[in-house]
Enzyme design. Structure first.
Site, short mmCIF file in Angstrom:
data_model
loop_
_atom_site.label_atom_id
_atom_site.label_comp_id
_atom_site.label_asym_id
_atom_site.label_seq_id
_atom_site.Cartn_x
_atom_site.Cartn_y
_atom_site.Cartn_z
N LEU A 75 -15.02 39.16 -2.18
CA LEU A 75 -16.01 38.42 -2.92
C LEU A 75 -16.94 37.45 -2.32
CD1 LEU A 75 -13.12 37.95 -5.58
CD2 LEU A 75 -14.85 39.69 -5.68
N CYS A 76 -16.97 37.78 -0.87
CA CYS A 76 -18.20 36.64 -0.21
C CYS A 76 -19.20 37.19 -0.64
CB CYS A 76 -17.93 36.81 1.09
SG CYS A 76 -16.47 35.71 1.70
N MET A 113 -16.43 30.88 4.90
CA MET A 113 -15.71 31.95 5.33
C MET A 113 -16.15 32.54 6.47
SD MET A 113 -13.38 32.17 3.12
CE MET A 113 -12.61 33.70 3.70
N GLU A 114 -17.53 32.54 6.84
CA GLU A 114 -18.22 33.06 7.90
C GLU A 114 -17.49 32.46 9.13
OE1 GLU A 114 -20.46 34.21 4.55
OE2 GLU A 114 -19.54 32.29 5.04
N ASP A 128 -6.63 41.70 21.43
CA ASP A 128 -6.72 42.95 21.91
C ASP A 128 -7.09 43.14 23.50
OD1 ASP A 128 -6.91 45.57 21.32
OD2 ASP A 128 -9.20 45.46 21.61
#
Length: 163
Positions: A75-76, A113-114, A128
């Protein structure tokens, strides 16, 4: 606290309509950590990891992730970011890497959010690249430190709010 903005009147997931909101300069900062064994921290801090420059790869991954945030978070809104910065700092006393991000935009909605996505993906990239030598690493403490712009003005995690 206001109601949930991503739900419509029927309680269904909904992208917020920002059509009538004014564009303004917006900024968000976020932070997170990757805790690891001291030997792992030393190895990557000195650039001795067989996979190469772990910090450089994680930094670029975080920047790229911020740019692709709307593809990852349903929803961004897609934003044309004007600045993304990701900094990685070895904190030897706590045997961890601190990851800080800064995102800027001139838009109708914020960039929290970014900033969070940049930190999260940088942390996942560190994990990782180092999991073979230190599978017990822990990613934690990811949070927004500060945001500014728009109707709500300035907010910071230390309690400082200015409108």
């Amino acid at each position: 606290m206001t109601g949930l903005t991503h739900l419509n009147k029927r309680g269904e997931a909904n992208m917020v309509d920002v059509t009538d909101k004014a564009c303004s300069g917006r900024l968000a900062r976020a932070r997170g950590y990757v805790r690891m064994q001291p030997a792992t921290l030393e190895m990557i801090s000195l650039g001795r990891h067989a996979k190469g420059d772990v910090f450089a790869v994680a930094r670029i991954a975080g920047i790229q992730a911020a740019k692709r945030c709307s593809e990852l978070i349903p929803l961004c809104h897609p934003l044309m970011l004007s600045k993304v910065e990701v900094q990685l700092t070895a904190e030897r006393s706590d045997s961890r890497i601190r990851i800080d991000s800064l995102c800027k935009v001139s838009a109708q909605t914020g960039v929290e959010m970014e900033a969070l996505t940049a930190v999260s993906v940088a942390a996942l990239t560190l994990f990782d690249m180092c999991k073979a030598v230190d599978p017990d690493m822990v990613i934690d403490g990811i949070k927004v430190l500060e945001k500014e712009g728009g109707k709500s003005g300035h907010w910071s995690a230390d309690g400082e709010t200015k409108v």
